[in-house]
Motif scaffolding. Structure first.
Motif, mmCIF file in Angstrom:
data_model
loop_
_atom_site.group_PDB
_atom_site.id
_atom_site.type_symbol
_atom_site.label_atom_id
_atom_site.label_comp_id
_atom_site.label_asym_id
_atom_site.label_seq_id
_atom_site.Cartn_x
_atom_site.Cartn_y
_atom_site.Cartn_z
ATOM 1 N N TYR A 1 0.913 -1.188 0.026
ATOM 2 C CA TYR A 1 0.069 -0.120 -0.096
ATOM 3 C C TYR A 1 0.822 1.410 -0.157
ATOM 4 O O TYR A 1 2.025 1.124 0.507
ATOM 5 C CB TYR A 1 -0.918 0.015 1.218
ATOM 6 N N HIS B 1 0.167 5.287 1.448
ATOM 7 C CA HIS B 1 -0.561 5.950 2.462
ATOM 8 C C HIS B 1 0.167 6.962 3.010
ATOM 9 O O HIS B 1 1.224 7.362 3.008
ATOM 10 C CB HIS B 1 -1.128 4.792 3.492
ATOM 11 N N TYR C 1 -6.613 11.962 5.294
ATOM 12 C CA TYR C 1 -6.303 10.542 4.637
ATOM 13 C C TYR C 1 -5.429 9.891 5.443
ATOM 14 O O TYR C 1 -4.608 8.971 4.797
ATOM 15 C CB TYR C 1 -5.947 10.859 3.285
ATOM 16 N N LYS D 1 -4.978 5.838 5.283
ATOM 17 C CA LYS D 1 -6.127 5.287 4.250
ATOM 18 C C LYS D 1 -5.289 4.681 3.187
ATOM 19 O O LYS D 1 -4.822 5.274 2.243
ATOM 20 C CB LYS D 1 -6.824 6.558 3.745
ATOM 21 N N ASN D 2 -5.054 3.346 3.220
ATOM 22 C CA ASN D 2 -4.458 2.557 2.356
ATOM 23 C C ASN D 2 -5.006 2.498 0.862
ATOM 24 O O ASN D 2 -5.992 2.450 0.570
ATOM 25 C CB ASN D 2 -4.122 1.290 2.729
ATOM 26 N N THR D 3 -4.110 2.720 -0.033
ATOM 27 C CA THR D 3 -4.321 2.662 -1.497
ATOM 28 C C THR D 3 -3.347 1.864 -1.965
ATOM 29 O O THR D 3 -2.357 1.635 -1.654
ATOM 30 C CB THR D 3 -4.197 3.882 -2.337
ATOM 31 N N SER D 4 -4.026 0.644 -2.595
ATOM 32 C CA SER D 4 -3.268 -0.486 -3.290
ATOM 33 C C SER D 4 -2.069 0.057 -4.195
ATOM 34 O O SER D 4 -2.262 0.791 -5.019
ATOM 35 C CB SER D 4 -4.131 -1.354 -4.178
ATOM 36 N N LYS E 1 -2.461 -0.369 -7.908
ATOM 37 C CA LYS E 1 -3.543 0.403 -8.439
ATOM 38 C C LYS E 1 -2.741 1.864 -8.796
ATOM 39 O O LYS E 1 -3.180 2.379 -9.862
ATOM 40 C CB LYS E 1 -4.712 0.660 -7.335
ATOM 41 N N VAL E 2 -2.055 2.349 -7.786
ATOM 42 C CA VAL E 2 -1.162 3.581 -7.906
ATOM 43 C C VAL E 2 -0.358 3.544 -9.128
ATOM 44 O O VAL E 2 -0.129 4.441 -9.967
ATOM 45 C CB VAL E 2 -0.518 3.879 -6.838
ATOM 46 N N PRO F 1 -7.168 8.933 -2.934
ATOM 47 C CA PRO F 1 -7.497 7.599 -3.544
ATOM 48 C C PRO F 1 -8.990 7.926 -4.456
ATOM 49 O O PRO F 1 -9.356 7.043 -4.893
ATOM 50 C CB PRO F 1 -7.946 6.882 -2.147
ATOM 51 N N LYS F 2 -9.623 9.011 -4.068
ATOM 52 C CA LYS F 2 -10.848 9.018 -4.796
ATOM 53 C C LYS F 2 -10.533 9.782 -6.243
ATOM 54 O O LYS F 2 -11.341 9.481 -7.025
ATOM 55 C CB LYS F 2 -11.727 10.073 -3.832
ATOM 56 N N GLU G 1 -7.401 10.031 -7.664
ATOM 57 C CA GLU G 1 -6.381 9.811 -8.460
ATOM 58 C C GLU G 1 -5.391 10.815 -8.476
ATOM 59 O O GLU G 1 -5.240 11.513 -7.432
ATOM 60 C CB GLU G 1 -6.523 9.047 -9.606
#
Length: 522
Positions: A313, A315, A323, A326-329, A332-333, A476-477, A479
């Motif tokens: 992640y 974060h 944020y 708040k983890n983001t894969s 995905k990033v 995360p919302k 990008e």
């Protein structure tokens, strides 16, 4: 047996250890006066005086002594080489004996005023003892000085090295130097908050933009050594009014320019970032760590692999940010970043225009370099003339102040000549260089996405900085928000959807409508 003729012609040699003695008129003049009086009392004739300003007793680099030896060789006569005291020749047994031996090999006699001796085994023994005493005194004096410095350091007085450029030694005190003190305090505050990256280039740009000055008060970028020093623990703590004494931080008497708490925060931030470079540990899994920023607070995002490394992640780690954690894969990033790179693939027309501009710039640069080469070569020749003239004048002038100025001028001209020769050596552009470099540049412009995907982490970091010099904001919302490209890539993206006929056939001219977007943090 025929008696050897008496030597009556004298060459006087004087030496002092510091230029302060030369400026204040102490040392050289008094030595010369004492030697001249000795010559008058003993019916000797002074034919030449050589003065050695600012040379320490154990220093083997002696321009004036070498000039003395050359004078003896040139005149081919026998002289007495006279010094006031044997320690004026040297404070080292090995150096002193070497110089005395050089004098005697020219059939000259060495003599000192305070302890005149004959050229006999006993006289030579006295010379050795005098040199040994001088060397012992120098070492003992050094220990005494160090002891006194240690006593002053225990009281909180800074005693070692040149002051940092944000402090100055004035009237025996160690005081903040403006505007550098204020600028460095701002830099430490930004480093502690994470707003300023610890990279050398970022810090240098920040300092210069704020008006950082050198020791002469000129606005100038600090050197790499100065930036490294600025990030060292001792200098940071010194700025907070602390000094290290026998392994402990003690209160210093000089004024602090930052608080102790700010110093601790800066050191904590530096330790946090230490070792997080791409080439170490598991950093290769997170090429965007330390590059992308959280849109909520503006701080650099970090990355982690919880649950034994099953997930990866990115974060934010600022507790006050919306944020926070708040983890983001990471996958995905990375996919979104690749999509961002794919958007700026240029058309063939744009590449042709870029090639035309690059060629024109290369030719113009070659013309400038050819002109610079001629100017630099003329300047090198001028420096050679000035150096030769100054060297001749040092041999002909006996005035200590004039000789000092000449030595300084020789040093300045020599340094300028070396810098110019280094510049001349660096001019090696050719047609083959253009073809090689242009091919690499156009290949990169044509498809920056592929080398980022296939490259190692050092190459990825370079590509990221080239395309997005100010980094990227991520949420995360939403990008990547309003990416701010470097100028050339901003133009590429803008022109892809526009009429390429707007581009001048003879070159690639920037359009006002193609300037990069301003980042929004709202």
């Amino acid at each position: 047996m025929e008696k050897a003729p008496k030597i009556t012609d004298v060459i006087i040699y004087c030496r002092v250890s510091s230029y302060q003695q030369v400026v204040n008129g102490h040392g050289l003049e008094s030595q010369q006066i004492a030697c001249e009086k000795y010559c008058r009392d003993n019916r000797l004739s002074v034919v030449k005086v050589f003065q050695e300003p600012g040379i320490k007793g154990d220093d083997d680099d002696r321009p004036a002594f070498e000039a003395l030896i050359e004078y003896i060789k040139r005149t081919k006569k026998t002289y007495i080489v006279l010094v006031y005291d044997i320690t004026r020749l040297a404070r080292s047994v090995s150096i002193g004996l070497k110089y005395i031996d050089r004098i005697r090999k020219l059939d000259c006699r060495f003599l000192n005023v305070t302890q005149p001796t004959e050229d006999s085994p006993m006289g030579q023994m006295m010379d050795v003892l005098g040199l040994a005493f001088g060397e012992l005194w120098k070492k003992t004096n050094r220990e005494t000085v160090l002891s006194r410095m240690d006593a002053q350091l225990s009281k909180g007085r800074r005693m070692h090295g040149r002051p940092a450029l944000w402090y100055q030694a004035k009237d025996g005190q160690y005081l903040p130097k403006e505007p550098n003190a204020t600028i460095v305090r701002l830099a430490y505050e930004r480093l502690a908050s994470g707003e300023l990256n610890r990279a050398e280039g970022n810090i240098r740009k920040f300092l210069v933009d704020k008006g950082f000055t050198d020791h002469k008060g000129r606005i100038q970028a600090p050197t790499r050594h100065q930036i490294y020093a600025m990030l060292s623990e001792s200098v940071i703590m010194e700025a907070s009014g602390k000094l290290l004494y026998k392994g402990k931080w003690i209160n210093a008497v000089h004024p602090a320019i930052i608080s102790t708490q700010l110093a601790q925060n800066v050191l904590a931030k530096l330790r946090e970032r230490k070792g997080a470079k791409y080439q170490t540990g598991q950093g290769w899994r997170f090429p965007l760590r330390g590059f992308i920023r959280c849109v909520g607070c503006g701080h650099l995002m970090t990355a982690s692999r919880p649950n034994g490394g099953a997930y990866e992640y990115y974060h934010c780690v600022q507790p006050t940010c919306e944020y926070y954690h708040k983890n983001t894969s990471a996958s995905k990033v990375h996919a979104q970043f690749v999509e961002l790179l794919e958007r700026i693939v240029p058309t063939d027309e744009i590449l042709q225009g870029a090639h035309a501009v690059f060629k024109r710039m290369w030719e113009e640069r070659n013309e400038e370099l050819a002109h610079d080469r001629r100017v630099w070569q003329q300047r090198v020749a001028f420096c050679d003339q000035e150096i030769t003239s100054a060297v001749k004048q040092t041999h002909q002038n006996d005035n200590p102040a004039v000789r000092q100025a000449l030595y300084k001028d020789i040093e300045t001209r020599t340094q300028e000549k070396e810098e110019l020769l280094a510049k001349l050596d660096g001019i090696k552009l050719s047609k083959s260089d253009f073809e090689t470099i242009s091919s690499r540049v156009l290949s990169f412009l044509k498809n920056p996405c592929t080398p980022w995907i296939e490259g190692d982490l050092a190459q990825r970091a370079m590509i990221q900085d080239l395309i997005f010099p100010h980094g990227l904001f991520y949420t995360p919302k939403l990008e990547f928000r309003n990416p701010e490209y470097a100028l050339i890539f901003g133009l590429i993206e803008q022109l892809k959807g526009e009429n390429v006929n707007l581009v001048d056939p003879s070159g690639f001219e920037p359009l006002t409508s193609c300037m990069p977007c301003k980042r929004s943090t709202s």
